[in-house]
Design a protein around this motif. Structure first.
Motif, short mmCIF file in Angstrom:
data_model
loop_
_atom_site.label_atom_id
_atom_site.label_comp_id
_atom_site.label_asym_id
_atom_site.label_seq_id
_atom_site.Cartn_x
_atom_site.Cartn_y
_atom_site.Cartn_z
N SER A 274 6.17 3.78 -15.95
CA SER A 274 5.08 3.67 -14.99
C SER A 274 5.57 3.97 -13.59
CB SER A 274 4.46 2.27 -15.05
OG SER A 274 5.44 1.28 -14.80
N ARG A 322 2.26 6.03 -17.01
CA ARG A 322 1.18 5.30 -16.35
C ARG A 322 1.33 5.44 -14.84
NH1 ARG A 322 -2.05 1.98 -18.68
NH2 ARG A 322 -2.20 0.61 -16.85
N ILE A 324 -0.13 4.04 -11.13
CA ILE A 324 -0.87 3.01 -10.41
C ILE A 324 -0.97 3.44 -8.95
CG2 ILE A 324 -0.85 0.59 -9.65
CD1 ILE A 324 1.13 1.52 -12.73
N ARG A 353 -10.22 2.66 -5.09
CA ARG A 353 -10.69 1.46 -5.78
C ARG A 353 -11.81 1.76 -6.77
NH1 ARG A 353 -10.88 -0.65 -0.09
NH2 ARG A 353 -9.01 -1.93 0.25
N GLY A 356 -11.75 5.23 -10.35
CA GLY A 356 -11.20 5.03 -11.69
C GLY A 356 -10.28 6.14 -12.15
N ASP A 359 -4.65 4.99 -13.42
CA ASP A 359 -4.68 4.07 -14.55
C ASP A 359 -4.96 2.65 -14.09
OD1 ASP A 359 -4.11 5.95 -16.64
OD2 ASP A 359 -2.04 6.01 -15.92
N ALA A 360 -4.53 2.32 -12.89
CA ALA A 360 -4.81 1.02 -12.28
C ALA A 360 -4.61 1.18 -10.78
CB ALA A 360 -3.87 -0.05 -12.83
N ASP A 402 -0.27 -6.49 -10.45
CA ASP A 402 -0.51 -7.09 -11.76
C ASP A 402 0.55 -6.54 -12.70
OD1 ASP A 402 -1.36 -7.92 -14.24
OD2 ASP A 402 -3.36 -6.99 -14.10
N VAL A 405 -0.13 -4.21 -15.78
CA VAL A 405 -0.48 -2.79 -15.72
C VAL A 405 0.75 -1.90 -15.68
CG1 VAL A 405 -2.60 -3.38 -14.49
CG2 VAL A 405 -0.63 -2.56 -13.18
#
Length: 406
Positions: A274, A322, A324, A353, A356, A359-360, A402, A405
């Motif tokens: 990630s 991933r 973020i 925000r 989408g 991925d996060a 988080d 994620v």
């Protein structure tokens, strides 16, 4: 040159000095930059001649063998490394007694790295604990010319005259800067099977740790690695930030644009799973002031910046990594804060925000904002320039993520 990142489980590194059969994991990295003046005194433009450079890094993994990666990416000629050692760190420029390991390159004590090239050392047997500090010493007998480097290390580097690779007396290292030179990575092996769990934090000076305490390892990447370990889920965390870096444009001072270096600095790292991307503030702000070091400074539209994010998102997705997105921090009262820049920041963050496409999203902006004035950093988190966090701010950034994620 030994560039394998995966292989069979660890045997005896001394019986297999090249390390080709070892499974290498990420320990530490720095993003390489062109030689430049930078923000602090450094040795990049002058280079080295009959000098030893001693550099300290803190790894976020552990192992029983280690190797380094040396980069001559921005060199104009081959780089001759006349010797190299690796040791556990003592105080300052000192090394822990009995831990100095002479490094070799395809079995040889010296190596010539072509202009634009990189090389791994062979494996060295050395027990390395999580969050342990390692000292890398490089000796350059002949003039190197301008040096590929990382400008803002927030860690002291040392220089001595002559060959001092195994020097026990730190006093011989009588010159210092806070940059890293030629050293791009430290990788570790411990006999564990291959895993894909590395986290890369990627971006500009806020990722790089500008405003954090020198020699204290208080960047947000450090705080994130410590938090993961405290939660019982230790993972390598690599910092690939460059102070002043731009999403959309190359800079002589601040490195290749984020979209251009993303594959090399993120996707090509061992075991990457990630990446947390925090970049765009300089693309918004540089055009608002007329400073030579901020050039090029085109007036980027929000659509331009979103296109830049989509470029790195596509690269990450194609590699199965991933991604973020980090919202752009408040910067009211900084030198390039204007109503125009603020409007762009708000629009970029709203897209991040709501769209989408990452991925996060980690909402760094909200986590560090002044509750009484959300366009400004909270005073408790402000390093003093109104755009870079201090140590507490970087800890708050790590806390805002988080972990699920990642």
């Amino acid at each position: 040159m030994n560039n394998d990142s995966l292989g069979t489980p660890l045997g005896n590194p001394l019986g297999n000095p090249s390390g080709n059969s070892l499974i290498w994991t990420a320990g530490w990295t720095a993003a390489m930059q062109r030689p430049s003046v930078g923000f602090h005194k450094n040795w990049a433009e002058e280079g080295f001649a009959d000098q030893t450079v001693r550099q300290i890094v803190r790894v976020t993994g552990s192992g029983t063998a280690a190797r380094i990666r040396i980069s001559n990416r921005y060199g104009a000629a081959p780089l001759e490394v006349a010797g190299a050692t690796l040791a556990r760190t003592g105080a300052g420029a000192a090394v822990e007694a009995g831990t100095v390991r002479t490094l070799t390159f395809d079995g040889e004590p010296t190596v010539a790295i072509p202009a634009g090239g990189e090389v791994h050392s062979d494996a060295a047997e050395l027990s390395v604990a999580p969050f342990g500090s390692l000292t890398v010493s490089l000796y350059f007998a002949r003039p190197t010319g301008p040096a590929t480097f990382h400008a803002q290390a927030w860690t002291t580097a040392y220089r001595a005259a002559g060959e001092q690779l195994a020097a026990a007396d730190p006093a011989v290292f009588d010159e210092t800067t806070v940059s890293w030179y030629y050293l791009a990575a430290v990788e570790l092996a411990d006999g564990s099977p291959a895993r894909r769990d590395t986290v890369v934090v990627f971006g500009d000076s806020i990722t790089d740790g500008f405003g954090s305490t020198t020699d204290a390892d208080r960047r947000y990447s450090d705080a994130l690695a410590e938090r993961l370990a405290a939660e019982g889920t230790p993972r390598p965390v690599l910092n690939q930030g460059i102070g002043g870096n731009l999403l959309l444009n190359d800079s002589a001072w601040f490195g290749e644009r984020a979209g251009g270096r993303f594959r090399r600095d993120v996707l090509d790292q061992p075991g990457v799973r990630s990446v947390v991307v925090l970049v765009g503030l300089n693309d918004i702000g540089f055009s608002e002031v007329d400073l030579p070091t901020y050039k090029p400074a085109p007036d980027n539209s929000v659509a331009d910046i979103i296109a830049g994010y989509r470029n790195v998102i596509a690269q990450a997705r194609a590699a199965g990594v991933r991604i973020i997105g980090g919202t752009v921090l408040p910067f009211k009262a900084a030198e390039y804060h204007t109503p125009v820049a603020e409007a762009k920041r708000r629009e970029v963050n709203a897209w991040m925000r709501d769209a989408g496409e990452f991925d996060a999203v980690v909402d760094f902006a909200t986590a560090l904002a002044d509750p009484a004035d959300p366009d400004a950093l909270a005073p408790a988190y402000d390093s003093g320039d109104h755009k870079h966090p201090n140590d507490e701010g970087y800890r708050a950034m790590a806390a805002a993520l988080d972990l699920a994620v990642l």
